[in-house]
Write a protein that holds these residues in place. Sequence first.
Motif, PDB file in Angstrom:
ATOM      1  N   LEU A   1       0.847  -1.188   0.000  1.00  0.00           N
ATOM      2  CA  LEU A   1       0.000   0.000   0.000  1.00  0.00           C
ATOM      3  C   LEU A   1       0.880   1.234   0.000  1.00  0.00           C
ATOM      4  O   LEU A   1       1.800   1.355   0.817  1.00  0.00           O
ATOM      5  N   SER A   2       0.583   2.132  -0.914  1.00  0.00           N
ATOM      6  CA  SER A   2       1.370   3.353  -1.032  1.00  0.00           C
ATOM      7  C   SER A   2       0.425   4.528  -1.248  1.00  0.00           C
ATOM      8  O   SER A   2      -0.749   4.343  -1.597  1.00  0.00           O
TER       9      SER A   2
ATOM     10  N   ALA B   1       3.457  -1.105   4.147  1.00  0.00           N
ATOM     11  CA  ALA B   1       3.057   0.299   4.046  1.00  0.00           C
ATOM     12  C   ALA B   1       4.261   1.117   3.612  1.00  0.00           C
ATOM     13  O   ALA B   1       5.312   1.094   4.262  1.00  0.00           O
TER      14      ALA B   1
ATOM     15  N   GLY C   1       2.377   8.960   3.159  1.00  0.00           N
ATOM     16  CA  GLY C   1       1.598   7.732   3.070  1.00  0.00           C
ATOM     17  C   GLY C   1       0.804   7.483   4.335  1.00  0.00           C
ATOM     18  O   GLY C   1       0.721   6.340   4.813  1.00  0.00           O
TER      19      GLY C   1
ATOM     20  N   ALA D   1      -1.742   4.772   3.990  1.00  0.00           N
ATOM     21  CA  ALA D   1      -1.105   3.466   3.808  1.00  0.00           C
ATOM     22  C   ALA D   1      -0.654   2.902   5.151  1.00  0.00           C
ATOM     23  O   ALA D   1      -0.882   1.724   5.456  1.00  0.00           O
TER      24      ALA D   1
END
Length: 265
Positions: free
Chosen positions: A53-54, A166, A211, A214
Amino acid sequence: MIEGFLDEAVVPEFDGQPVGVIVPHAGYIYSGLTAAHAFKSVQGRQFTRVIVLSPSHQPYRQPLLTTAHNSYATPLGLVPVDHQALILLNNLLKDDGGPELAAVRKDQEHSLEIELPFLQTVLPGGFRLIPLMIVDQSASLVRLLSTALVKLIRNFPQEENTLLVASSDLSHFYSERVANRLDSNLAQAVRVFDLDAFYQHKQNGEMEACGLAAIATVLQTCHLLGADQVTIADYRTSAAVTGDRSSVVGYLSAVISTGKAVTHE
């Protein structure tokens, strides 16, 4: 370069099994060693899938993106995308009233791609990738996505482990003194798995991360899956490389695991 960082990195002390990591995404020369401290904690372990996840550094109207391509290509080879899992995730999101997962063909999201060679190095047996780029940084999107990811992961066969990643840098272009204060607040916030407190810190200007969603999504998802420990693996700023302490970027890495927090006498 990656192997050199991994050789130099030290695995942080944590209990249980790693289920997620938080890692930076600047150029390797700046943040590669910090990332290596967390990635080294999963080296030699088996993961069938990796969910990265970004943030999205490019503007999109859709709140949540993935790739329409079948794989990512790096100098270390191809990383296959798990489109069956993405279809299921999209359905789970829609069932809960969440946004549609938009598949794009022209994304150039460095914050997702830069993690792949590290993953290819520490997981040489290969893995299937579930790439997610978050445009909407809100807590409501984090809750929807975390709930869907938990359902997705629990749908996989029990023997097929999933790692969550993340990707985020921290404070940008403050003096190192200010950056250390802001980044320390974030480090403290991630340890408690409290989504409301996490966003309250952000709203109060007490921490910064590109992020943010994220990190929050990986924390929330891991916690719902049984993780109860966050161990900070490494922290430094760009000044470690540039020598310029007047304007820095903060980099942190952490391991999220199923063990209780380690205490030292």
